[in-house]
Design a protein around this motif. Sequence first.
Motif, mmCIF file in Angstrom:
data_model
loop_
_atom_site.group_PDB
_atom_site.id
_atom_site.type_symbol
_atom_site.label_atom_id
_atom_site.label_comp_id
_atom_site.label_asym_id
_atom_site.label_seq_id
_atom_site.Cartn_x
_atom_site.Cartn_y
_atom_site.Cartn_z
ATOM 1 N N MET A 1 8.100 32.596 -0.073
ATOM 2 C CA MET A 1 9.130 31.719 0.505
ATOM 3 C C MET A 1 8.551 30.963 1.703
ATOM 4 O O MET A 1 7.871 31.520 2.550
ATOM 5 N N GLN A 2 8.801 29.644 1.741
ATOM 6 C CA GLN A 2 8.276 28.813 2.817
ATOM 7 C C GLN A 2 8.969 29.144 4.139
ATOM 8 O O GLN A 2 10.168 29.367 4.192
ATOM 9 N N LYS A 3 8.182 29.200 5.211
ATOM 10 C CA LYS A 3 8.719 29.507 6.521
ATOM 11 C C LYS A 3 9.538 28.335 7.045
ATOM 12 O O LYS A 3 9.167 27.177 6.899
ATOM 13 N N LYS A 4 10.670 28.663 7.683
ATOM 14 C CA LYS A 4 11.527 27.614 8.225
ATOM 15 C C LYS A 4 10.831 26.870 9.358
ATOM 16 O O LYS A 4 10.095 27.461 10.153
ATOM 17 N N LYS A 5 11.066 25.563 9.402
ATOM 18 C CA LYS A 5 10.537 24.731 10.472
ATOM 19 C C LYS A 5 11.692 23.926 11.048
ATOM 20 O O LYS A 5 12.209 23.028 10.395
ATOM 21 N N PHE A 6 12.108 24.267 12.263
ATOM 22 C CA PHE A 6 13.187 23.552 12.928
ATOM 23 C C PHE A 6 12.600 22.673 14.032
ATOM 24 O O PHE A 6 11.687 23.080 14.748
ATOM 25 N N VAL A 7 13.126 21.487 14.125
ATOM 26 C CA VAL A 7 12.771 20.592 15.224
ATOM 27 C C VAL A 7 14.055 20.177 15.925
ATOM 28 O O VAL A 7 15.012 19.749 15.271
ATOM 29 N N ILE A 8 14.086 20.326 17.226
ATOM 30 C CA ILE A 8 15.211 19.852 18.025
ATOM 31 C C ILE A 8 14.735 18.637 18.807
ATOM 32 O O ILE A 8 13.748 18.710 19.548
ATOM 33 N N GLU A 25 13.158 12.325 9.203
ATOM 34 C CA GLU A 25 13.805 12.283 7.888
ATOM 35 C C GLU A 25 12.830 11.778 6.836
ATOM 36 O O GLU A 25 12.771 12.297 5.711
ATOM 37 N N ASP A 26 12.030 10.770 7.197
ATOM 38 C CA ASP A 26 11.008 10.262 6.284
ATOM 39 C C ASP A 26 9.942 11.306 6.006
ATOM 40 O O ASP A 26 9.266 11.255 4.969
ATOM 41 N N MET A 27 9.764 12.250 6.916
ATOM 42 C CA MET A 27 8.784 13.324 6.723
ATOM 43 C C MET A 27 9.339 14.473 5.888
ATOM 44 O O MET A 27 8.653 15.463 5.646
ATOM 45 N N GLY A 28 10.591 14.354 5.465
ATOM 46 C CA GLY A 28 11.163 15.377 4.605
ATOM 47 C C GLY A 28 12.083 16.359 5.293
ATOM 48 O O GLY A 28 12.520 17.342 4.681
ATOM 49 N N TYR A 29 12.415 16.109 6.551
ATOM 50 C CA TYR A 29 13.339 16.990 7.266
ATOM 51 C C TYR A 29 14.785 16.624 6.945
ATOM 52 O O TYR A 29 15.120 15.454 6.758
ATOM 53 N N TYR A 30 15.632 17.648 6.880
ATOM 54 C CA TYR A 30 17.075 17.437 6.779
ATOM 55 C C TYR A 30 17.568 17.181 8.203
ATOM 56 O O TYR A 30 17.423 18.038 9.084
ATOM 57 N N VAL A 31 18.134 16.012 8.433
ATOM 58 C CA VAL A 31 18.454 15.574 9.798
ATOM 59 C C VAL A 31 19.955 15.620 10.057
ATOM 60 O O VAL A 31 20.755 15.136 9.252
ATOM 61 N N VAL A 32 20.325 16.223 11.189
ATOM 62 C CA VAL A 32 21.717 16.237 11.650
ATOM 63 C C VAL A 32 21.718 15.804 13.110
ATOM 64 O O VAL A 32 21.035 16.410 13.940
ATOM 65 N N SER A 41 24.517 26.024 15.983
ATOM 66 C CA SER A 41 24.053 27.390 15.723
ATOM 67 C C SER A 41 24.299 27.807 14.280
ATOM 68 O O SER A 41 23.654 28.718 13.763
ATOM 69 N N PHE A 42 25.227 27.130 13.611
ATOM 70 C CA PHE A 42 25.517 27.435 12.203
ATOM 71 C C PHE A 42 24.277 27.277 11.337
ATOM 72 O O PHE A 42 24.079 28.011 10.357
ATOM 73 N N PHE A 43 23.413 26.317 11.675
ATOM 74 C CA PHE A 43 22.262 26.005 10.832
ATOM 75 C C PHE A 43 21.149 27.045 10.927
ATOM 76 O O PHE A 43 20.224 27.035 10.112
ATOM 77 N N VAL A 44 21.238 27.935 11.893
ATOM 78 C CA VAL A 44 20.181 28.938 12.065
ATOM 79 C C VAL A 44 20.043 29.811 10.830
ATOM 80 O O VAL A 44 18.934 30.167 10.417
ATOM 81 N N ASN A 45 21.152 30.145 10.206
ATOM 82 C CA ASN A 45 21.132 31.066 9.069
ATOM 83 C C ASN A 45 21.282 30.385 7.716
ATOM 84 O O ASN A 45 21.539 31.044 6.719
ATOM 85 N N THR A 46 21.121 29.078 7.671
ATOM 86 C CA THR A 46 21.194 28.383 6.382
ATOM 87 C C THR A 46 19.856 28.496 5.662
ATOM 88 O O THR A 46 18.849 28.938 6.229
ATOM 89 N N SER A 47 19.832 28.061 4.410
ATOM 90 C CA SER A 47 18.601 28.109 3.601
ATOM 91 C C SER A 47 17.735 26.879 3.793
ATOM 92 O O SER A 47 16.673 26.752 3.171
ATOM 93 N N ILE A 48 18.147 25.962 4.653
ATOM 94 C CA ILE A 48 17.363 24.745 4.893
ATOM 95 C C ILE A 48 16.038 25.121 5.549
ATOM 96 O O ILE A 48 16.009 25.793 6.577
ATOM 97 N N GLU A 49 14.933 24.680 4.952
ATOM 98 C CA GLU A 49 13.613 25.077 5.442
ATOM 99 C C GLU A 49 13.046 24.110 6.474
ATOM 100 O O GLU A 49 12.301 24.509 7.357
ATOM 101 N N LYS A 50 13.375 22.822 6.347
ATOM 102 C CA LYS A 50 12.886 21.827 7.305
ATOM 103 C C LYS A 50 14.093 21.102 7.882
ATOM 104 O O LYS A 50 14.678 20.241 7.231
#
Length: 284
Positions: A1-8, A25-32, A41-50
Motif C-alpha cells: 500500500m502506498q504511503k500517504k502524502k499530505f501537503v498543507i 492538482e496537476d501533480m496528481g494531488y486531491y485538492v481541497v 481533520s476528517f481527511f486524516v483517516n480517509t483512503s486518499i493517498e495524495k
Amino acid sequence: MQKKKFVIVSGLSGAGKTTALNVLEDMGYYVVDNLPCEVASFFVNTSIEKLALGIDIRSFKVTEEFFKLLDEIERAGVEFSLVFIEASDEVILNRYNLTRRKHPLEAATLLESINKESEIMASIRERASGIIDTSNIKPKELSERLKEILMIDSHEKSINIHVQSFGFKYGIPIDLDLLFDVRFLPNPYYIEELREKTGEDAEVYDYVMKYDISQEFAERLLNMLKFLIPNFIKEGKKHLTIGIGCSGGKHRSVTFARLLHNELSKVESLNVYISHREKERRNW
C-alpha cells in the motif's frame, strides 16, 4: 500500500496559495481549499493517498486550531509537508487593487490588513517545511519550487498527452493543441478487402506504413514532437492533445494515432493515452 502524502498549503492572502494548489492538482494531488481546521481533520483517516489542503487565515479563529490539526496528523502517523506562500506587501497590494477583492481581515486600510495578517501567520510560517516568495516568480517556477520542497521524484510523469484520431468529414475536435492532416497518404478505403477494416487491424496498419511517404512522415513527425514536447513541459504545460485526421477517421488517422501512442509511450516521463473519436461516435 502506498504511503500517504499530505501537503498543507498556507500563507498570506493574495500571495498565490490557489495557484500553488492548482500546481499540486496537476501533480496528481486531491485538492481541497479553504476548509475550517476542525473539518480538515476528517481527511486524516480517509483512503486518499495524495492530499493537498489549502488552509489560510479564514480557516481558523486562533492559530492554536491550526497547530491542533498538525498534531492530529502527526499522531495518525501521516507524513505531511507545510508549504507557506508569501509575497511582498507591495506585490500583494497591487494584486488586491487589480482584482478588487476584499481582504479577509478588516482594518482601516488594505496595508494594515496585510500587516495584521502577517503578524498572525508568523507562527505558522515558522513551522513551514518550505517557504515560497511569489513576488517575482512565474507559475512554472512555482511548480519547480514545490517539487524541491516536497522532494518529488523527477521521474514522475511530466505531462499528459492525449492522441486522438478523427475524420474531417465529421468536423475538427475543438480541444486540439496540435493537428496533423494525413489525407495525403495512400488510402486503404479504395482497397476493397480493407474498406471495412480500421487502423486497429494489422492489415490496414501495415498497408498504410508500407509506403516510403508514410515512413518519412512518421520520422519527421516524431522528430518534431520530440522537439516540441520538452519545450511544452518547460513552459509548464500539463496537458497536450494531438489530433490526427483523415477523411473518415477510420484508416490512416487511426494508424498514425496508434504509431504516436506506441512511440511516445516509450518515454518514461510522458503519460500517453489514445482515443478514436469516430469509433466512440459509432461512425465506424
